[in-house]
Design a protein around this motif. Structure first.
Motif, mmCIF file in Angstrom:
data_model
loop_
_atom_site.group_PDB
_atom_site.id
_atom_site.type_symbol
_atom_site.label_atom_id
_atom_site.label_comp_id
_atom_site.label_asym_id
_atom_site.label_seq_id
_atom_site.Cartn_x
_atom_site.Cartn_y
_atom_site.Cartn_z
ATOM 1 N N LYS A 126 21.187 -15.530 -19.789
ATOM 2 C CA LYS A 126 20.913 -15.502 -21.222
ATOM 3 C C LYS A 126 22.147 -15.028 -21.976
ATOM 4 O O LYS A 126 22.943 -14.247 -21.461
ATOM 5 C CB LYS A 126 19.742 -14.573 -21.524
ATOM 6 N N GLU B 132 22.472 -10.762 -27.330
ATOM 7 C CA GLU B 132 21.724 -10.842 -28.591
ATOM 8 C C GLU B 132 22.632 -11.055 -29.804
ATOM 9 O O GLU B 132 22.266 -11.750 -30.741
ATOM 10 C CB GLU B 132 20.880 -9.583 -28.793
ATOM 11 N N ASN C 72 23.158 -14.631 -30.783
ATOM 12 C CA ASN C 72 22.007 -15.399 -31.255
ATOM 13 C C ASN C 72 21.704 -15.167 -32.726
ATOM 14 O O ASN C 72 20.869 -15.857 -33.298
ATOM 15 C CB ASN C 72 20.764 -15.045 -30.423
#
Length: 71
Positions: free
Chosen positions: A10, A13, A16
């Motif tokens: 992933k 954060e 994103n």
């Protein structure tokens, strides 16, 4: 995409988050279009250049990032 252990990788954060950067509609493409229009107005270039001038103004105006309305 998976790593060697079979786990899904992933992104962090902070990558994103949506950008809050606000820009104006003046950039290199739109300034080129305005310069071409001036060249036609001053009879420095052929009026055929107006087609490219319109396209560059539209491309320059449309390529800028706009802040999204959250409403």
């Amino acid at each position: 995409m998976e790593n060697k252990q079979g786990e899904i990788m992933k992104l962090p954060e902070y990558l994103n988050k949506e950008s809050t950067h606000i820009t104006s509609s003046m950039n290199t493409m739109s300034l080129l279009g305005i310069s071409l229009v001036w060249g036609v107005m001053l009879d420095l270039v052929s009026p055929w250049w107006l087609t490219l001038a319109v396209l560059t103004i539209l491309a320059g105006y449309g390529s800028e990032v706009r802040k999204r309305n959250n409403g």
